[in-house]
Scaffold this motif. Structure first.
Motif, short mmCIF file in Angstrom:
data_model
loop_
_atom_site.label_atom_id
_atom_site.label_comp_id
_atom_site.label_asym_id
_atom_site.label_seq_id
_atom_site.Cartn_x
_atom_site.Cartn_y
_atom_site.Cartn_z
N ASN A 61 74.48 -81.56 10.99
CA ASN A 61 75.05 -81.13 9.64
C ASN A 61 75.41 -79.68 9.63
OD1 ASN A 61 72.71 -79.94 8.80
ND2 ASN A 61 72.09 -81.60 7.55
N GLN A 62 75.75 -79.15 8.59
CA GLN A 62 76.17 -77.80 8.25
C GLN A 62 75.32 -76.60 8.84
OE1 GLN A 62 78.52 -75.66 7.62
NE2 GLN A 62 77.68 -74.16 6.56
N CYS A 63 73.88 -76.92 8.60
CA CYS A 63 72.82 -75.99 8.99
C CYS A 63 72.09 -76.50 10.51
CB CYS A 63 71.96 -75.67 7.92
SG CYS A 63 71.37 -77.07 6.93
N ASN A 64 72.85 -77.18 11.27
CA ASN A 64 72.13 -77.67 12.35
C ASN A 64 70.95 -78.52 12.15
OD1 ASN A 64 74.27 -76.44 13.56
ND2 ASN A 64 73.27 -74.85 15.07
N GLU A 65 70.82 -79.27 11.20
CA GLU A 65 69.77 -80.00 10.86
C GLU A 65 70.38 -81.56 10.94
OE1 GLU A 65 66.75 -79.28 11.20
OE2 GLU A 65 66.42 -77.35 10.30
N VAL A 66 69.50 -82.56 10.87
CA VAL A 66 70.29 -83.91 10.51
C VAL A 66 70.21 -84.28 9.08
CG1 VAL A 66 69.71 -86.43 11.22
CG2 VAL A 66 69.24 -84.73 12.86
N GLY A 67 69.07 -84.19 8.39
CA GLY A 67 69.54 -84.52 6.88
C GLY A 67 68.97 -86.00 6.65
N ALA A 125 56.74 -86.14 13.93
CA ALA A 125 58.04 -86.35 13.71
C ALA A 125 58.29 -87.54 13.28
CB ALA A 125 58.49 -86.29 15.21
N LEU A 126 57.43 -88.65 13.21
CA LEU A 126 57.76 -90.00 12.86
C LEU A 126 58.44 -90.07 11.33
CD1 LEU A 126 55.12 -92.16 14.39
CD2 LEU A 126 57.46 -92.06 15.02
N THR A 127 58.16 -89.35 10.53
CA THR A 127 58.47 -89.14 9.21
C THR A 127 59.46 -87.96 8.91
OG1 THR A 127 56.40 -88.17 8.59
CG2 THR A 127 56.53 -90.44 8.45
N ASN A 128 59.79 -87.16 9.79
CA ASN A 128 60.65 -85.99 9.58
C ASN A 128 61.55 -86.22 10.28
OD1 ASN A 128 61.68 -83.29 10.12
ND2 ASN A 128 59.91 -82.31 9.50
N ILE A 129 63.01 -86.43 9.78
CA ILE A 129 64.04 -86.98 10.24
C ILE A 129 64.61 -85.79 11.34
CG2 ILE A 129 66.68 -87.05 9.61
CD1 ILE A 129 65.75 -88.74 7.52
N ASN A 130 64.62 -84.44 10.85
CA ASN A 130 65.05 -83.36 11.62
C ASN A 130 64.33 -83.17 12.89
OD1 ASN A 130 67.05 -82.62 9.49
ND2 ASN A 130 65.63 -81.59 8.51
N LEU A 131 63.10 -83.07 12.68
CA LEU A 131 62.19 -83.06 14.00
C LEU A 131 62.29 -84.23 14.92
CD1 LEU A 131 60.02 -81.51 15.52
CD2 LEU A 131 58.25 -82.31 13.95
N TYR A 132 62.48 -85.57 14.34
CA TYR A 132 62.46 -86.69 15.16
C TYR A 132 63.68 -86.47 16.09
CZ TYR A 132 62.58 -91.65 16.13
OH TYR A 132 62.60 -92.84 16.77
N ALA A 133 64.71 -85.95 15.54
CA ALA A 133 66.17 -85.83 16.47
C ALA A 133 65.63 -84.96 17.36
CB ALA A 133 67.10 -85.43 15.69
N ALA A 134 65.23 -83.77 17.39
CA ALA A 134 64.57 -83.06 18.37
C ALA A 134 63.94 -83.40 19.37
CB ALA A 134 64.13 -81.81 17.62
N GLU A 135 62.81 -84.24 18.73
CA GLU A 135 61.93 -85.04 19.76
C GLU A 135 62.64 -86.02 20.67
OE1 GLU A 135 58.07 -84.69 19.98
OE2 GLU A 135 58.80 -82.85 19.35
N LYS A 136 63.58 -86.86 19.94
CA LYS A 136 64.20 -87.96 20.63
C LYS A 136 64.94 -87.44 21.70
CE LYS A 136 67.73 -91.65 19.94
NZ LYS A 136 68.45 -92.22 19.01
N GLU A 137 65.76 -86.07 21.62
CA GLU A 137 66.37 -85.62 22.67
C GLU A 137 65.51 -84.94 23.85
OE1 GLU A 137 68.64 -81.20 23.35
OE2 GLU A 137 68.88 -82.09 21.54
#
Length: 480
Positions: A61-67, A125-137
């Protein structure tokens, strides 16, 4: 990735940028004892000639997060990584299949969303949408990784980003500091609650196609309009993106074909093909990333070679970069460490679109960098009207956490990165010819496909960046 902000257009902005990208090489230069120069590739697949492609996609999104994840899409990270094997080596009882693709990433992997565990993922990361995406990468990177020297590598990264921002949602920090809801702010497009949504991401896995079953082809495509029906391709008045890759088996190079279209609801969209570092922080992120660059190039000793064919443009309000380089260091010259309050993302971008207006002028010095350095080392101040090349620059904006910024100035958009940012945008001009860049408007644009060999490292070392004079080490290169 982020841009200096201007008020968005009040009318529909349709942007269609299509290009073929072939034979990408990033080379670093070593000095030999006999003063001869020796080049080595910084990317895992020099020339994009490897049949076993490694490609991934990410959305921000706008600030380089998922949200917020898009419905039924999972976390916005996916990959298409495969190896090619000869059929007779794979099937001992049948030679009827000449070649077979073995995909390393499954649809289950690609559809993983917040709350779903995967190997190596941290519990927080399981409950943090932004951190989850980074860990998934990182997880997808581990499945795609190719062992190499001096470091392994993972994939080319397709990056999507929307510039919509809901100022009432308080999702984005301001220059690295959290701020509460505010508004209205006419600088940011937003149709209302939910305008910062992630896009739909559809995937045609790479397969062997064509009359002789020798053409490798795959793609990612989708839309930010969550009700879009894309079965017929581009839908009128809706946002759309598509990235298709194609190569003949055992011949030639991969060709990437990009399409991006904005809409009334989503007037500010971005699409890149990136060569990120295989480990560490890439420019604009405060998370570990994965990518194709197994060596982090450092100025002045790296060049980039690629072929570009722009088929259609989007008018004067669109920007098309010949290339962007991005990295991160603090204002005191120290490397970034993930502290978004003191880290600063630095971008240098050449705008290829000849219709883009020039904001840097002698009567508007606030849009210009304080200094220009010529290839011979001569440096001139922007107040030197007779010698400063104003027409070589589109815009310079300073980092929002700078303490000694020269007046007059403009500050970069404080919201569109997790940390403050600094952006220097250049345009074709004769002063860049010594580095292999275009010298006149229109070069490399529609009807003028070219193969470029850009002395990116030497150019980046000569460009102005705030406060500290250090080498420009680029954690990511972007083609868009």
């Amino acid at each position: 990735m982020a841009r200096p902000r201007r008020n968005p257009p009040s009318f529909l902005l349709t942007l269609l940028l299509v290009f073929g990208l072939i034979c990408v090489k990033i080379e670093t230069r070593n000095e030999k004892d006999d003063d001869q120069e020796e080049y080595i590739s910084a990317v895992g697949d020099p020339g994009m000639r490897r049949d076993g492609l490694r490609v991934a996609i990410e959305a921000w999104n706008q600030c380089n997060e998922v949200g917020e994840e898009a419905p039924f899409m999972g976390s916005p990270r996916a990959a298409d990584c495969f190896d090619v094997y000869k059929g007779k080596e794979t099937f001992s009882i049948c030679n009827c299949i000449p070649h077979i693709l073995v995909h390393r990433v499954t649809e289950v992997d690609n559809k993983l969303g917040v709350g779903q565990p995967f190997p190596g993922g941290r519990p927080e990361a399981l409950t943090n949408i932004n951190l989850y995406a980074a860990e998934k990468e990182l997880y997808l990177g581990s499945k795609c990784q190719v062992e190499d020297k001096p470091n392994p590598w993972q994939f080319w990264m397709i990056m999507l980003k929307s510039g919509n921002m809901d100022t009432y949602a308080a999702n984005c920090p301001k220059n690295g500091h959290r701020v509460g809801p505010y508004g209205p702010n006419h600088a940011f497009p937003c149709f209302g609650k939910g305008c910062m949504n992630q896009p739909l991401i559809y995937h045609d896995y790479t397969t062997l196609q064509g009359p002789n079953i020798t053409t490798l082809r795959g793609r990612f495509f989708g839309s930010w309009d969550l009700d879009a029906d894309l079965r017929k391709g581009i839908v009128e008045k809706l946002s759309y993106y598509s990235v298709t890759w194609e190569k003949e088996l055992a011949r030639g190079s991969w060709v990437f074909h990009h399409v991006l279209r904005t809409s009334t609801k989503y007037p500010w969209l971005m699409l890149y093909l990136r060569s990120d570092a295989t480990a560490g922080f890439s420019g604009g992120y405060h998370y570990q990333t994965r990518g194709m660059s197994k060596i982090i190039p450092e100025s002045p000793n790296f060049k980039v070679k690629f072929t570009l064919n722009v088929i259609k443009g989007g008018g004067p309000r669109s920007q098309f970069y010949l290339m962007e380089i991005g990295s991160c260091w603090k204002n005191n010259g120290q490397p970034c460490d993930g502290d978004v309050a003191s880290d600063v993302t630095r971008y240098s971008e050449m705008i290829l679109n000849p219709k883009a207006p020039l904001w840097c002028r002698a009567d508007k010095p606030r849009f210009c960098p304080p200094y220009h350095t010529f290839p011979n080392g001569v440096r001139v101040h922007r107040s030197d009207i007779a010698n400063f090349p104003y027409e070589a620059y589109h815009l310079y904006c300073a980092p929002g956490n700078g303490e000694h910024i020269e007046e007059p100035n403009i500050l970069c958009d404080p919201f569109s990165n997790p940390q403050p940012q600094e952006i220097l945008q250049i345009v074709p001009h004769k002063v860049w010819g010594d580095y292999g860049y275009p010298t006149e408007k229109g070069q490399g644009w529609i009807g003028d496909p070219r193969t470029w060999e850009l002395d990116v490292g030497r150019l980046s070392q000569s460009l102005y960046f705030y406060q500290v004079k250090i080498n420009f080490f680029t954690n990511d290169l972007h083609f868009a």
